[in-house]
Design an enzyme around this catalytic site. Structure first.
Site, PDB file in Angstrom:
ATOM      1  N   LYS A  66       0.831  -1.199   0.000  1.00  0.00           N
ATOM      2  CA  LYS A  66       0.000   0.000   0.000  1.00  0.00           C
ATOM      3  C   LYS A  66       0.869   1.254   0.000  1.00  0.00           C
ATOM      4  O   LYS A  66       1.921   1.296   0.644  1.00  0.00           O
ATOM      5  CB  LYS A  66      -0.908  -0.031   1.227  1.00  0.00           C
ATOM      6  CG  LYS A  66      -1.945   1.080   1.312  1.00  0.00           C
ATOM      7  CD  LYS A  66      -2.811   0.881   2.551  1.00  0.00           C
ATOM      8  CE  LYS A  66      -3.845   1.979   2.710  1.00  0.00           C
ATOM      9  NZ  LYS A  66      -4.696   1.751   3.909  1.00  0.00           N
ATOM     10  N   SER A  92      -9.386   2.479   3.252  1.00  0.00           N
ATOM     11  CA  SER A  92      -8.438   3.176   2.414  1.00  0.00           C
ATOM     12  C   SER A  92      -7.509   2.265   1.618  1.00  0.00           C
ATOM     13  O   SER A  92      -6.769   2.747   0.756  1.00  0.00           O
ATOM     14  CB  SER A  92      -7.594   4.111   3.297  1.00  0.00           C
ATOM     15  OG  SER A  92      -6.803   3.382   4.220  1.00  0.00           O
ATOM     16  N   SER A 151     -10.020  -0.039   7.194  1.00  0.00           N
ATOM     17  CA  SER A 151      -9.449   0.141   5.865  1.00  0.00           C
ATOM     18  C   SER A 151      -8.949  -1.119   5.190  1.00  0.00           C
ATOM     19  O   SER A 151      -8.582  -1.087   4.012  1.00  0.00           O
ATOM     20  CB  SER A 151      -8.314   1.168   5.919  1.00  0.00           C
ATOM     21  OG  SER A 151      -8.815   2.448   6.183  1.00  0.00           O
TER      22      SER A 151
END
Length: 469
Positions: A82, A157, A181
């Site tokens: 990420k 996210s 997330s």
């Protein structure tokens, strides 16, 4: 197998085939990179693709196989990181123009471990700006789209991670979770996502959000998540809040007989709004635990109300961490994030400390349930994926920054630090995935993986692929 099947082959199987010299690391890496090249313009799962480095690493991995060297558990297996996590020599932008050109000179511990285990990093996956919301768009990297319907959000996210895992753009995707997330995009994208116990996977630089951020795997199978977690987990002196315990045998001990295990189920956590189509799918999924021989009780958990608490703490953390950027960067930041920062700045230090006291006390209202039940089941999210460009679904309250009304099943277990997974539970009539959340006792990461694997065995999901092509 054809190229698409290879891209959807689980990491556990890829690792075995590489060791058996049935497929090569170069073949696997090149095939996945070609799929990324084809689909990423539609999905925007990756914001940085490290194709040349990945192929160079794959060639070295192939030579190691041919020389008969000792191979790591992820040898030749592609993975993604990420964009919030530091990667040495690779852009780490955090979804923000503020750090558009940041290239760290060191790896975060999880990135270092994935690399040392022999994995092949394909690139960095998208996140909203600083991971501030449970959606998949940022001013810098644009909109990340759901492989099941390109007009819908992935959630966030860990937006790009969810899209990548669902669409066959790498078997292993690293996500992070400060209020849902990992679990929210896993639910929206129809994959398995696991938020381990707080500190199970070391976090560096340590997030300044009162110990709420957890790193974990996002994959298409539970076994793949167990494999990835076995590599990432374990103490590290870079994170003084990391748990001082080595990883359990997540892969070897995954199978478990759940007969007689006590399981609690709440359809709405004592009052959260849930769409009827979600409630139906989740209730049907809960029956799988009865089929597995569990004793399942529908309960009213009686947890303390945290709706005001999350909004105070979330906005205060954003203000404390990001307000410094407003004078120079306001016009290039996400307007919702700016509004959140400004709301947080209005809270006093006294209000924040009082909120933190309530957060600490929250555990005492949660603990009694887990003294009686080993697992707690809820919907992962109140809704299915909704239209890109929205902060809230049209039928939920609208707000300039507050997105928590539709995503309130996740953050309570960031407050407590417990392990929690989202497993694919089924689909809405429109063909959008629905997730079931499985929460375990403190530090019982293996148990949650075992429950997830047992559910997967009786409600298999990995054979159904999204229509994106």
């Amino acid at each position: 197998m054809n190229a698409t099947d290879l891209c959807y082959t689980p990491a556990t199987e890829i690792a075995r085939l590489i060791r058996a010299r049935v497929v090569s690391p170069v073949e696997v890496t090149r095939t996945v990179l070609e799929r990324i090249d084809s689909l990423n313009p539609k999905l925007n799962a990756y914001c940085t693709i490290t194709a040349d480095t990945a192929l160079d690493t794959a060639r070295a991995a192939e030579q190691a196989v041919m020389r008969g060297e000792v191979l790591g558990p992820l040898h030749g297996v592609p993975y993604s990181v990420k964009d919030l996590n530091f990667t040495k020599g690779v852009r780490t932008m955090g979804g923000s123009f503020i750090f558009e050109h940041r290239v760290p000179d060191t790896d975060a511990p999880l990135a270092r471990r994935l690399k040392a285990a022999g994995g092949i990093m394909l690139g960095k996956t998208t996140s909203p700006e600083f991971g501030w919301k449970a959606l998949g768009d940022s001013p810098l990297t644009g909109i990340t789209r759901n492989p099941w319907n390109l007009g819908m959000t992935t959630g966030g996210s860990s937006a790009g991670a969810g899209a990548a895992a669902a669409a066959g753009l790498g078997a292993l995707a690293q996500g992070s979770d400060g209020a849902g997330s990992i679990r929210i995009p896993s639910s929206f994208c129809g994959i398995f996502g696991f938020k381990p116990s707080y500190g199970r996977v070391p976090n560096w630089p340590l997030s300044n959000n009162d110990y709420s951020s957890h790193n974990g795997p996002m994959t298409r199978t539970v076994a793949d998540a167990a494999l990835m977690l076995s590599v990432m987990a374990g103490p590290d002196d870079w994170d003084r809040s990391a748990l001082d315990a080595p990883p359990a045998d997540y892969v070897g001990a995954l199978a478990r007989d759940l007969r007689g295990v006590h399981v609690a189920f709440s359809p709405n956590l004592d009052g959260f709004q849930v769409d009827p189509e979600i409630a139906r799918v989740v209730r049907q999924a809960v029956r799988a635990f009865e089929e597995l021989g569990c004793v399942v009780d529908e309960v009213k958990p009686g947890f303390a109300d945290t709706r005001e608490l999350i909004r105070i703490m979330w906005s205060a953390h954003e203000a404390g961490n990001r307000a410094v950027f407003l004078p120079e960067w306001r016009e290039r930041m996400d307007p919702g994030l700016v509004a959140c920062i400004e709301a947080g700045a209005r809270h006093s230090a006294v209000e924040y400390v009082q909120a933190r006291e309530r957060k600490i006390a929250f555990w005492d209202t949660v603990r009694p349930l887990f003294e009686r039940y080993e697992f707690f089941l809820t919907p992962s999210v109140s809704v299915a994926a909704f239209e890109v460009g929205r902060l809230n679904p049209a039928h939920f309250p609208q707000h300039e920054w507050d997105w928590f009304d539709w995503a309130s099943f996740s953050y309570p277990f960031n407050f407590t630090g417990q392990p929690a997974a989202s497993v694919p539970a089924g689909f809405t009539p429109a063909g959008l995935p629905v997730g079931l959340q499985i929460v375990g006792r403190r530090c019982a990461d293996l148990s949650v993986l075992q429950a997830s694997a047992a559910f997967e065995a009786v409600r298999p999901w990995a054979g159904r692929r999204p229509p994106v092509s």
